[in-house]
Design a protein around this motif. Structure first.
Motif, PDB file in Angstrom:
ATOM      1  N   GLY A   1      66.360  78.651   9.381  1.00 30.70           N
ATOM      2  CA  GLY A   1      67.327  79.095   8.376  1.00 30.70           C
ATOM      3  C   GLY A   1      67.799  80.514   8.629  1.00 30.70           C
ATOM      4  O   GLY A   1      69.004  80.811   8.559  1.00 30.70           O
TER       5      GLY A   1
ATOM      6  N   ALA B   1      71.652  77.661   6.344  1.00 31.68           N
ATOM      7  CA  ALA B   1      70.542  78.549   5.984  1.00 31.68           C
ATOM      8  C   ALA B   1      70.115  78.310   4.542  1.00 31.68           C
ATOM      9  O   ALA B   1      68.919  78.187   4.245  1.00 31.68           O
ATOM     10  CB  ALA B   1      70.955  80.008   6.180  1.00 31.68           C
TER      11      ALA B   1
ATOM     12  N   TYR C   1      66.422  77.238   3.149  1.00 33.50           N
ATOM     13  CA  TYR C   1      65.703  78.142   2.239  1.00 33.50           C
ATOM     14  C   TYR C   1      65.406  77.448   0.908  1.00 33.50           C
ATOM     15  O   TYR C   1      64.323  77.626   0.327  1.00 33.50           O
ATOM     16  CB  TYR C   1      66.525  79.398   1.967  1.00 33.50           C
ATOM     17  CG  TYR C   1      66.664  80.350   3.130  1.00 33.50           C
ATOM     18  CD1 TYR C   1      65.660  80.516   4.073  1.00 33.50           C
ATOM     19  CD2 TYR C   1      67.820  81.123   3.272  1.00 33.50           C
ATOM     20  CE1 TYR C   1      65.795  81.409   5.120  1.00 33.50           C
ATOM     21  CE2 TYR C   1      67.958  82.019   4.311  1.00 33.50           C
ATOM     22  CZ  TYR C   1      66.948  82.162   5.240  1.00 33.50           C
ATOM     23  OH  TYR C   1      67.081  83.047   6.273  1.00 33.50           O
TER      24      TYR C   1
END
Length: 362
Positions: free
Chosen positions: A207, A233, A237
């Motif tokens: 990420g 990303a 996350y």
């Protein structure tokens, strides 16, 4: 205890929890030893710092643990050698996490004075150089940050189990090349980081690789590519509830605002704000407020409040970066007086950055 510390440096959460439990059992049956108890308290605090980084929901009481550590160690007084080093080093890491950069640097410099007072291995030196590179990057001391990142990376190359740290060193090199306005070289480092992170199969590093690639494309003004990587990303996350999620959502909101996709930008702003509040992330609450004030509500007082937060925390690199963005935005709206105010903030931030470099050299 040393195996526990190895697990902490590698961000091996499950292994660290196992080692911590075993150490507690050993301490319960051994003869009382104050140095061992202090070492345990230091590593326990370092454990909390790891959780605060990887699993912020699990470590919301980090400030309480910091005060407990200060009380147990009497603020580092009467410690020496390795224990004194760890006290200053971990305290510096705590203040860095709080974005109290000048305070953190002071503790790191005290730690550096102790590093050669005991027999430390190359891994410990690499860890310390990595953390120095990290703080110098945030303070925009590019030369020092690049120097320590390269130094740490070369030491980690000799250590097969420190793949995660090698990836993170690549991130620091990426950021420094971006500060030198060379996104092409930055992309070389972050693409290498992505390849290595995928080989390690560590989602939060994958990420962060996408996040850094997105930042490179944002600097190149290739906004569609930037947004695509920021979204990747954010998804990774979110799956892990990682502390960097507000950062990804902030970047998505900013890119969409630059594309004048106001509804989507506002949606990402509210998502980012919700997660930043959940994690207690004051830095990205301030940055999201800046985005909202500049693009979505056109409330310059909100933008000024964000910049006051940056100034209070010594985040002069952020004042320099975002000050130019705000000033140019206001200039485009023919608000020259307000634009000049933010250009002045940029000039003052650059003075502060130069001063911190002079202090280090002296």
């Amino acid at each position: 205890m040393n195996y526990w510390y190895v697990a902490l440096k590698n961000n091996w959460v499950d292994e660290a929890e196992k080692m911590k439990s075993e150490v507690k059992q050993e301490i319960a049956i051994m003869e009382e030893n104050q140095d061992v108890l202090i070492y345990f308290s230091l590593l326990e605090f370092r454990h909390k710092l790891m959780l605060d980084y990887l699993c912020p929901d699990a470590a919301r009481d980090i400030e309480v643990h910091y005060e407990e550590l200060r009380e147990k160690t009497k603020g580092g007084k009467n410690l020496n050698g390795m224990l004194e080093y760890y006290y200053y080093f971990f305290t510096g890491m705590y203040h860095f996490r709080q974005k109290e950069l000048l305070h953190a640097l002071g503790y790191y410099q005290n730690a550096e004075n102790q590093l050669n007072s005991f027999e430390s291995d190359e891994v410990e030196k690499a860890e310390f150089y990595f953390k120095l590179s990290e703080i110098y990057y945030y303070m925009k001391q590019t030369y020092f940050s690049m120097y320590y990142a390269n130094h740490a990376y070369k030491l980690y190359l000799k250590q097969p189990t420190y793949g995660q740290r090698r990836v993170q060193c690549q991130f620091l090199m990426t950021g420094n090349w971006l500060d030198k306005m060379n996104p092409e070289k930055a992309l070389n480092h972050t693409n290498k980081a992505l390849t290595d992170a995928e080989e390690l199969k560590v989602d939060y590093l994958i990420g962060s690789s996408h996040l850094n690639i997105g930042i490179c494309y944002n600097q190149l003004e290739e906004l569609y590519k930037a947004e695509n990587h920021f979204q990747k990303a954010a998804e990774l996350y979110k799956n892990e509830k990682h502390s960097f999620l507000p950062k990804a959502l902030f970047n998505i909101s900013h890119v969409k605002a630059k594309q004048e996709k106001w509804i989507e930008a506002e949606d990402q702003y509210f998502k980012g704000k919700e997660w930043a509040q959940k994690f207690g992330d004051q830095e990205f609450l301030a940055k999201l407020k800046m985005i909202y004030g500049m693009y979505l509500s056109f409330d310059l007082d909100a933008v000024r409040e964000s910049f006051e937060f940056f100034n209070k925390k010594g985040m002069f690199a952020d004042i320099e970066e975002y000050g130019v963005i705000v000033a140019e935005f206001l200039q485009g709206k023919d608000m020259l007086h307000d634009s000049l105010e933010f250009y002045r903030r940029v000039v003052e931030a650059r003075r502060q950055i130069q001063r911190s470099g002079i202090v280090h050299e002296s």
